[in-house]
Write a protein that holds these residues in place. Structure first.
Motif, mmCIF file in Angstrom:
data_model
loop_
_atom_site.group_PDB
_atom_site.id
_atom_site.type_symbol
_atom_site.label_atom_id
_atom_site.label_comp_id
_atom_site.label_asym_id
_atom_site.label_seq_id
_atom_site.Cartn_x
_atom_site.Cartn_y
_atom_site.Cartn_z
ATOM 1 N N ALA A 1 -29.786 19.582 -18.498
ATOM 2 C CA ALA A 1 -29.696 20.900 -17.853
ATOM 3 C C ALA A 1 -28.234 21.303 -17.740
ATOM 4 O O ALA A 1 -27.552 20.975 -16.767
ATOM 5 C CB ALA A 1 -30.355 20.854 -16.476
ATOM 6 N N SER A 2 -27.745 22.028 -18.758
ATOM 7 C CA SER A 2 -26.418 22.622 -18.664
ATOM 8 C C SER A 2 -26.563 23.984 -17.974
ATOM 9 O O SER A 2 -27.624 24.294 -17.426
ATOM 10 C CB SER A 2 -25.791 22.750 -20.054
ATOM 11 O OG SER A 2 -24.462 23.244 -19.935
ATOM 12 N N SER B 1 -25.724 21.519 -7.974
ATOM 13 C CA SER B 1 -26.166 22.636 -8.803
ATOM 14 C C SER B 1 -25.424 23.949 -8.566
ATOM 15 O O SER B 1 -25.853 24.991 -9.075
ATOM 16 C CB SER B 1 -27.671 22.858 -8.590
ATOM 17 O OG SER B 1 -27.927 23.147 -7.238
ATOM 18 N N GLY C 1 -29.763 30.011 -17.713
ATOM 19 C CA GLY C 1 -29.310 31.221 -17.035
ATOM 20 C C GLY C 1 -29.716 31.149 -15.573
ATOM 21 O O GLY C 1 -28.991 30.624 -14.731
ATOM 22 N N ASP D 1 -30.275 6.962 -7.200
ATOM 23 C CA ASP D 1 -29.009 7.640 -6.969
ATOM 24 C C ASP D 1 -28.219 7.679 -8.270
ATOM 25 O O ASP D 1 -27.871 6.628 -8.819
ATOM 26 C CB ASP D 1 -28.223 6.890 -5.884
ATOM 27 C CG ASP D 1 -26.973 7.651 -5.482
ATOM 28 O OD1 ASP D 1 -26.557 8.586 -6.209
ATOM 29 O OD2 ASP D 1 -26.399 7.307 -4.432
ATOM 30 N N PRO E 1 -28.059 24.525 -2.620
ATOM 31 C CA PRO E 1 -29.481 24.671 -2.317
ATOM 32 C C PRO E 1 -30.218 23.343 -2.223
ATOM 33 O O PRO E 1 -31.354 23.297 -1.759
ATOM 34 C CB PRO E 1 -30.007 25.463 -3.509
ATOM 35 C CG PRO E 1 -29.097 25.098 -4.636
ATOM 36 C CD PRO E 1 -27.746 24.855 -4.013
ATOM 37 N N ALA E 2 -29.590 22.236 -2.678
ATOM 38 C CA ALA E 2 -30.307 20.956 -2.695
ATOM 39 C C ALA E 2 -30.638 20.512 -1.283
ATOM 40 O O ALA E 2 -29.911 20.784 -0.342
ATOM 41 C CB ALA E 2 -29.471 19.896 -3.391
HETATM 42 N N1 LIG Z 1 -31.606 26.949 -10.777
HETATM 43 C C1 LIG Z 1 -31.154 27.510 -11.897
HETATM 44 O O1 LIG Z 1 -31.561 28.606 -12.259
HETATM 45 C C2 LIG Z 1 -30.122 26.770 -12.725
HETATM 46 C C3 LIG Z 1 -29.227 27.498 -13.537
HETATM 47 C C4 LIG Z 1 -28.316 26.797 -14.332
HETATM 48 C C5 LIG Z 1 -28.314 25.406 -14.333
HETATM 49 N N2 LIG Z 1 -29.164 24.735 -13.503
HETATM 50 C C6 LIG Z 1 -29.111 23.250 -13.489
HETATM 51 O O2 LIG Z 1 -30.440 22.756 -13.485
HETATM 52 C C7 LIG Z 1 -30.528 21.604 -12.657
HETATM 53 C C8 LIG Z 1 -31.575 21.821 -11.565
HETATM 54 O O3 LIG Z 1 -31.187 22.940 -10.789
HETATM 55 P P1 LIG Z 1 -31.874 23.233 -9.373
HETATM 56 O O4 LIG Z 1 -31.676 24.679 -9.091
HETATM 57 O O5 LIG Z 1 -33.214 22.657 -9.333
HETATM 58 O O6 LIG Z 1 -30.904 22.402 -8.416
HETATM 59 P P2 LIG Z 1 -31.227 21.783 -6.980
HETATM 60 O O7 LIG Z 1 -29.918 21.692 -6.285
HETATM 61 O O8 LIG Z 1 -32.354 22.499 -6.323
HETATM 62 O O9 LIG Z 1 -31.747 20.313 -7.366
HETATM 63 C C9 LIG Z 1 -30.881 19.286 -7.773
HETATM 64 C C10 LIG Z 1 -31.500 17.977 -7.335
HETATM 65 O O10 LIG Z 1 -30.595 16.909 -7.697
HETATM 66 C C11 LIG Z 1 -30.641 15.932 -6.664
HETATM 67 N N3 LIG Z 1 -29.392 15.146 -6.628
HETATM 68 C C12 LIG Z 1 -28.162 15.575 -6.303
HETATM 69 N N4 LIG Z 1 -27.297 14.547 -6.307
HETATM 70 C C13 LIG Z 1 -28.003 13.437 -6.647
HETATM 71 C C14 LIG Z 1 -27.685 12.064 -6.793
HETATM 72 N N5 LIG Z 1 -26.433 11.616 -6.600
HETATM 73 N N6 LIG Z 1 -28.651 11.208 -7.151
HETATM 74 C C15 LIG Z 1 -29.939 11.639 -7.360
HETATM 75 N N7 LIG Z 1 -30.315 12.930 -7.216
HETATM 76 C C16 LIG Z 1 -29.355 13.814 -6.857
HETATM 77 C C17 LIG Z 1 -30.795 16.741 -5.376
HETATM 78 O O11 LIG Z 1 -31.321 15.941 -4.315
HETATM 79 C C18 LIG Z 1 -31.712 17.879 -5.827
HETATM 80 O O12 LIG Z 1 -33.069 17.609 -5.514
HETATM 81 C C19 LIG Z 1 -29.138 21.344 -12.118
HETATM 82 O O13 LIG Z 1 -28.484 20.399 -12.961
HETATM 83 C C20 LIG Z 1 -28.455 22.694 -12.235
HETATM 84 O O14 LIG Z 1 -27.053 22.563 -12.363
HETATM 85 C C21 LIG Z 1 -30.058 25.364 -12.695
#
Ligand SMILES: NC(=O)c1ccc[n+]([C@@H]2O[C@H](COP(=O)([O-])OP(=O)(O)OC[C@H]3O[C@@H](n4cnc5c(N)ncnc54)[C@H](O)[C@@H]3O)[C@@H](O)[C@H]2O)c1
Length: 273
Positions: free
Chosen positions: A106-107, A72, A161, A48, A264-265
């Motif tokens: 991951a920004s 996210s 992006g 966590d 989406p998480a």
């Molecule tokens: N998907 C994209 O195209 C995109 C674009 C810009 C930035 N990002 C960044 O990339 C990263 C991954 O994006 P994603 O689309 O896979 O997001 P996602 O929401 O699918 O995955 C995020 C993961 O973080 C975990 N998480 C959340 N809170 C937590 C906690 N307290 N402790 C441990 N785990 C925790 C969740 O369970 C989830 O599996 C994120 O930081 C997001 O902000 C993604």
């Protein structure tokens, strides 16, 4: 093979990266939800981000960290504070305390979402976050700079992006990045000998980009995919009536006006927190 920690490994981007990096690194996958399909070169640790103690155990012994975990999308302040502000601080602090030097963070494009789509910005432009979420990404980038300057960590922040198999709409023709191009940028972040603290944009070779990604190119990034391959199909289905609205004129899209966006998480079962 180096051992690399991948936080947020159960999420969408984590799932792409596991596939792309398979065989290149031993991956320690961490998330607050379970992953039960580990490959032979993967191990899983339930952890966590909101607990420093949990994150210290999670980072112990790895060579580098890819930090994807967190909230996210745009959400209420407490969700963003816990997962992205306290969570990112715990991750960097755990790395410092356990002697892990290299972090890829991951920004997001939402750190810059209030720039107009007519402007071309590079990695030196001042942040203009479009949301509490975008603000938390600016915090994460600054955290990387602080930990690099003060403690000698080496940090690559990627302003992602949108990672996906293909761009889905006009906005994403500008900001899309394919999973293999994203994995290439991540590998640069893990391997490049000369990274202290750097910011790059996470996009493929997109003709309609709003970003000057010269800093990524300088570090050796050579994207293999381009959104233009999908442009004719996307533009044919596009309705130009909405083009004058803020979500269509500013880089952040719907985040510039939204107060929350469905997360989406995966949901967390009670016995997993
Ligand atoms: N998907 C994209 O195209 C995109 C674009 C810009 C930035 N990002 C960044 O990339 C990263 C991954 O994006 P994603 O689309 O896979 O997001 P996602 O929401 O699918 O995955 C995020 C993961 O973080 C975990 N998480 C959340 N809170 C937590 C906690 N307290 N402790 C441990 N785990 C925790 C969740 O369970 C989830 O599996 C994120 O930081 C997001 O902000 C993604």
């Amino acid at each position: 093979m180096k051992q690399v920690l991948l936080t947020g490994a159960a999420g969408g981007v984590g799932t792409y990266l596991r596939h792309e990096l398979a065989g290149q690194y031993r991956l320690r996958l961490s998330d607050r939800v379970n992953i039960d399909d580990c490959r032979a070169t993967e191990e899983f640790m339930l952890s966590d981000l909101t607990s420093l103690e949990s994150m210290r155990k999670t980072v112990q012994g790895v060579d580098a960290i890819i930090h994807l975990g967190g909230y996210s999308v745009e959400g209420d302040w407490d969700s963003i504070l816990q997962a992205n502000i306290i969570g990112a601080h715990n991750l960097f602090e755990a790395a410092r305390l356990e002697g892990v030097k290299r972090i890829v963070f991951a920004s997001s494009n939402h750190a810059m979402g209030f720039y107009d789509r007519d402007e071309t910005i590079d990695h030196t432009a001042p942040p203009r976050p479009d949301s509490r979420y975008g603000l938390s990404k600016v915090f994460g980038e600054s955290l990387g700079q602080l930990y690099a300057d003060k403690y000698g960590l080496e940090v690559l922040s990627i302003r992602i992006g949108n990672v996906g198999e293909r761009p889905l709409d006009v906005r994403r023709l500008a900001i899309w990045i394919s999973p293999r191009d994203f994995a290439q940028l991540v590998s640069i972040g893990l391997e490049h000998a000369d990274i202290k603290s750097e910011i790059v944009y996470g996009m493929s070779d997109n003709k309609r980009a709003w970003w000057d990604n010269s800093n990524a190119l300088r570090l050796g990034y050579a994207p293999m995919d381009k959104s233009e391959d999908y442009a004719a199909e996307i533009l044919a289905a596009h309705n130009p009536d909405a083009d004058h609205t803020l979500p269509e004129t500013l880089q952040g899209g719907v985040f510039v006006t939204a107060e929350s966006i469905p997360n989406p998480a995966k949901p967390v079962a009670d016995d997993q927190v």
